[in-house]
Write a protein that holds these residues in place. Structure first.
Motif, PDB file in Angstrom:
ATOM      1  N   SER A   2       9.432 -11.709  -2.516  1.00  0.00           N
ATOM      2  CA  SER A   2       9.914 -12.261  -1.255  1.00  0.00           C
ATOM      3  C   SER A   2      10.256 -11.150  -0.269  1.00  0.00           C
ATOM      4  O   SER A   2      10.372  -9.981  -0.638  1.00  0.00           O
ATOM      5  N   ARG A   3      10.414 -11.553   0.968  1.00  0.00           N
ATOM      6  CA  ARG A   3      10.717 -10.599   2.044  1.00  0.00           C
ATOM      7  C   ARG A   3      11.987  -9.817   1.742  1.00  0.00           C
ATOM      8  O   ARG A   3      12.015  -8.597   1.827  1.00  0.00           O
ATOM      9  N   THR A   4      13.049 -10.519   1.379  1.00  0.00           N
ATOM     10  CA  THR A   4      14.322  -9.843   1.145  1.00  0.00           C
ATOM     11  C   THR A   4      14.271  -8.954  -0.089  1.00  0.00           C
ATOM     12  O   THR A   4      14.845  -7.867  -0.091  1.00  0.00           O
ATOM     13  N   LYS A   7      12.119  -5.841   0.838  1.00  0.00           N
ATOM     14  CA  LYS A   7      12.862  -4.989   1.766  1.00  0.00           C
ATOM     15  C   LYS A   7      14.014  -4.290   1.046  1.00  0.00           C
ATOM     16  O   LYS A   7      14.225  -3.088   1.206  1.00  0.00           O
ATOM     17  N   ASN A  56       2.252  -1.682  -1.162  1.00  0.00           N
ATOM     18  CA  ASN A  56       2.911  -2.901  -0.683  1.00  0.00           C
ATOM     19  C   ASN A  56       2.706  -3.134   0.805  1.00  0.00           C
ATOM     20  O   ASN A  56       3.223  -4.123   1.343  1.00  0.00           O
ATOM     21  N   ASP A  59       1.798  -6.664   2.156  1.00  0.00           N
ATOM     22  CA  ASP A  59       2.936  -7.588   2.125  1.00  0.00           C
ATOM     23  C   ASP A  59       3.964  -7.236   3.188  1.00  0.00           C
ATOM     24  O   ASP A  59       4.554  -8.116   3.811  1.00  0.00           O
ATOM     25  N   VAL A  60       4.159  -5.936   3.389  1.00  0.00           N
ATOM     26  CA  VAL A  60       5.110  -5.478   4.406  1.00  0.00           C
ATOM     27  C   VAL A  60       4.675  -5.984   5.779  1.00  0.00           C
ATOM     28  O   VAL A  60       5.490  -6.502   6.550  1.00  0.00           O
ATOM     29  N   LYS A  61       3.412  -5.857   6.073  1.00  0.00           N
ATOM     30  CA  LYS A  61       2.905  -6.276   7.386  1.00  0.00           C
ATOM     31  C   LYS A  61       3.003  -7.790   7.580  1.00  0.00           C
ATOM     32  O   LYS A  61       3.142  -8.258   8.698  1.00  0.00           O
ATOM     33  N   LYS A  62       2.936  -8.534   6.489  1.00  0.00           N
ATOM     34  CA  LYS A  62       3.017  -9.997   6.588  1.00  0.00           C
ATOM     35  C   LYS A  62       4.431 -10.494   6.847  1.00  0.00           C
ATOM     36  O   LYS A  62       4.613 -11.466   7.567  1.00  0.00           O
ATOM     37  N   VAL A  63       5.410  -9.872   6.235  1.00  0.00           N
ATOM     38  CA  VAL A  63       6.742 -10.464   6.223  1.00  0.00           C
ATOM     39  C   VAL A  63       7.802  -9.710   7.025  1.00  0.00           C
ATOM     40  O   VAL A  63       8.836 -10.284   7.336  1.00  0.00           O
ATOM     41  N   PHE A  64       7.578  -8.456   7.362  1.00  0.00           N
ATOM     42  CA  PHE A  64       8.589  -7.694   8.084  1.00  0.00           C
ATOM     43  C   PHE A  64       8.412  -7.834   9.582  1.00  0.00           C
ATOM     44  O   PHE A  64       7.312  -8.057  10.078  1.00  0.00           O
ATOM     45  N   GLU A  68      11.061  -3.311  12.009  1.00  0.00           N
ATOM     46  CA  GLU A  68      11.324  -2.909  10.625  1.00  0.00           C
ATOM     47  C   GLU A  68      10.149  -2.106  10.073  1.00  0.00           C
ATOM     48  O   GLU A  68      10.355  -1.099   9.385  1.00  0.00           O
TER      49      GLU A  68
END
Length: 127
Positions: A2-4, A7, A56, A59-64, A68
């Motif tokens: 998940s995003r959190t 992160k 990662n 995934d970082v680009k999708k959710v952050f 950030e």
């Protein structure tokens, strides 16, 4: 992941990297040199973190959020620069290394600035 969770995990690892680089820098300034083994160990840990971030990145680009991503990118760039800095300094002795402390401190300052931006952003989101 998940995003959190992603992160929090990356942020935690970047904070640990900052602490490790700061401790290394303090010892380097006190002694004037470091052992090759200590330098290689820290360098490998820093490069591993850079590799994990790159893996990662989709995934970082999708959710952050964009700010950030920019802060993480700056932090990872500082970590990468510190790792490259740890590759220099072998001159006369094969067992000891004299890393440029000023360059390493510059990388540490950049990493600190990036982490401060991320932590302020995280506190604003939580509030």
């Amino acid at each position: 992941m998940s995003r959190t969770t992603l992160k929090r995990d990356l942020l935690k690892k970047m904070i640990i990297a900052k602490i490790d680089v700061a401790a290394y820098l303090s010892l380097r300034r006190a002694k004037g040199y470091m052992s090759v083994v200590e330098s290689e160990h820290l360098r490998d840990n820093l490069f591993d973190l850079c590799t994990e971030y790159r893996e990662n990145l989709p995934d970082v680009k999708k959710v952050f959020l964009p700010q950030e991503i920019a802060s993480f990118d700056r932090g990872i760039a500082a970590i990468s620069s510190a790792a490259v800095c740890l590759m220099t300094g072998r001159h006369d002795c094969p067992h000891y290394i004299a890393i440029d402390a000023d360059k390493l401190e510059s990388c540490l300052d950049q990493l600190s600035h990036s982490l401060n931006g991320l932590l302020v952003s995280q506190q604003a989101i939580e509030a």
